[in-house]
Design a protein around this motif. Sequence first.
Motif, mmCIF file in Angstrom:
data_model
loop_
_atom_site.group_PDB
_atom_site.id
_atom_site.type_symbol
_atom_site.label_atom_id
_atom_site.label_comp_id
_atom_site.label_asym_id
_atom_site.label_seq_id
_atom_site.Cartn_x
_atom_site.Cartn_y
_atom_site.Cartn_z
ATOM 1 N N VAL A 85 0.869 -1.176 0.000
ATOM 2 C CA VAL A 85 0.000 0.000 0.000
ATOM 3 C C VAL A 85 0.907 1.226 0.000
ATOM 4 O O VAL A 85 1.780 1.365 0.853
ATOM 5 N N ARG A 89 -14.546 0.825 -2.390
ATOM 6 C CA ARG A 89 -13.125 0.896 -2.016
ATOM 7 C C ARG A 89 -12.911 1.415 -0.601
ATOM 8 O O ARG A 89 -12.017 0.977 0.094
ATOM 9 N N HIS A 118 -8.856 -10.831 4.161
ATOM 10 C CA HIS A 118 -8.174 -10.708 2.866
ATOM 11 C C HIS A 118 -8.765 -9.587 2.007
ATOM 12 O O HIS A 118 -8.180 -9.199 1.012
ATOM 13 N N HIS A 119 -9.912 -9.054 2.396
ATOM 14 C CA HIS A 119 -10.521 -7.938 1.665
ATOM 15 C C HIS A 119 -9.866 -6.597 1.999
ATOM 16 O O HIS A 119 -9.939 -5.657 1.225
ATOM 17 N N PHE A 165 -6.392 -6.348 -6.400
ATOM 18 C CA PHE A 165 -5.169 -5.559 -6.368
ATOM 19 C C PHE A 165 -5.311 -4.431 -5.368
ATOM 20 O O PHE A 165 -6.415 -4.013 -5.042
ATOM 21 N N THR A 166 -4.191 -3.882 -4.895
ATOM 22 C CA THR A 166 -4.246 -2.749 -3.998
ATOM 23 C C THR A 166 -4.505 -1.500 -4.796
ATOM 24 O O THR A 166 -4.989 -0.543 -4.384
ATOM 25 N N LYS A 207 -9.561 -3.968 -1.115
ATOM 26 C CA LYS A 207 -8.901 -4.321 -2.386
ATOM 27 C C LYS A 207 -9.838 -4.011 -3.536
ATOM 28 O O LYS A 207 -11.055 -4.082 -3.404
ATOM 29 N N SER A 208 -9.230 -3.699 -4.675
ATOM 30 C CA SER A 208 -10.055 -3.545 -5.886
ATOM 31 C C SER A 208 -9.651 -4.641 -6.862
ATOM 32 O O SER A 208 -8.500 -4.726 -7.239
ATOM 33 N N ILE A 252 -7.008 -3.835 2.822
ATOM 34 C CA ILE A 252 -5.601 -3.510 2.569
ATOM 35 C C ILE A 252 -5.072 -2.480 3.569
ATOM 36 O O ILE A 252 -3.864 -2.382 3.780
#
Length: 143
Positions: free
Chosen positions: A39, A85, A115-116, A142-143, A138-139, A118
């Motif tokens: 991040v 987001r 895990h969702h 990916f971060t 995450k999107s 960041i």
Amino acid sequence: PFKLNLEYAESTIQDNLSDFQRTELVDSDERLSFKRSGVQHRQFQQLQRGQFPLEADLDLHGMVAQDAKIMMLQFLDWAVEERLRTICIIHGKGYGSSEYPVLKNKLNNWLRQSHHVIAFCSAQPKDGGSGALYVRLKSNGFT
């Protein structure tokens, strides 16, 4: 808007988040802060300053921990499905808790395991301060 689905909560939720406290306990007024490696520092600073638009929020304060956990898990799944987001989770300051604020410390632990998520941090005063969290998701993996 997000709505709790009790059938989902009771039957299909996959709860793999440990309740074992992995972090030091924090007090009501302490600010929380967490970011995964990868991040960008600038993105995290924007989150801390409240510069991302909040796309949804969840108010958990006053709930018992197990109910709050189920709500949070379902809310995170919904937010990811909706491709959000930045969300806000209100946990309160825990003034009704015995020694440490229960929900604040549980969320600090659970969100680190999701895990969702960041990054997350305590909100700006206008959004609840140390009684709420900005959460960056995450999107598309990916971060």
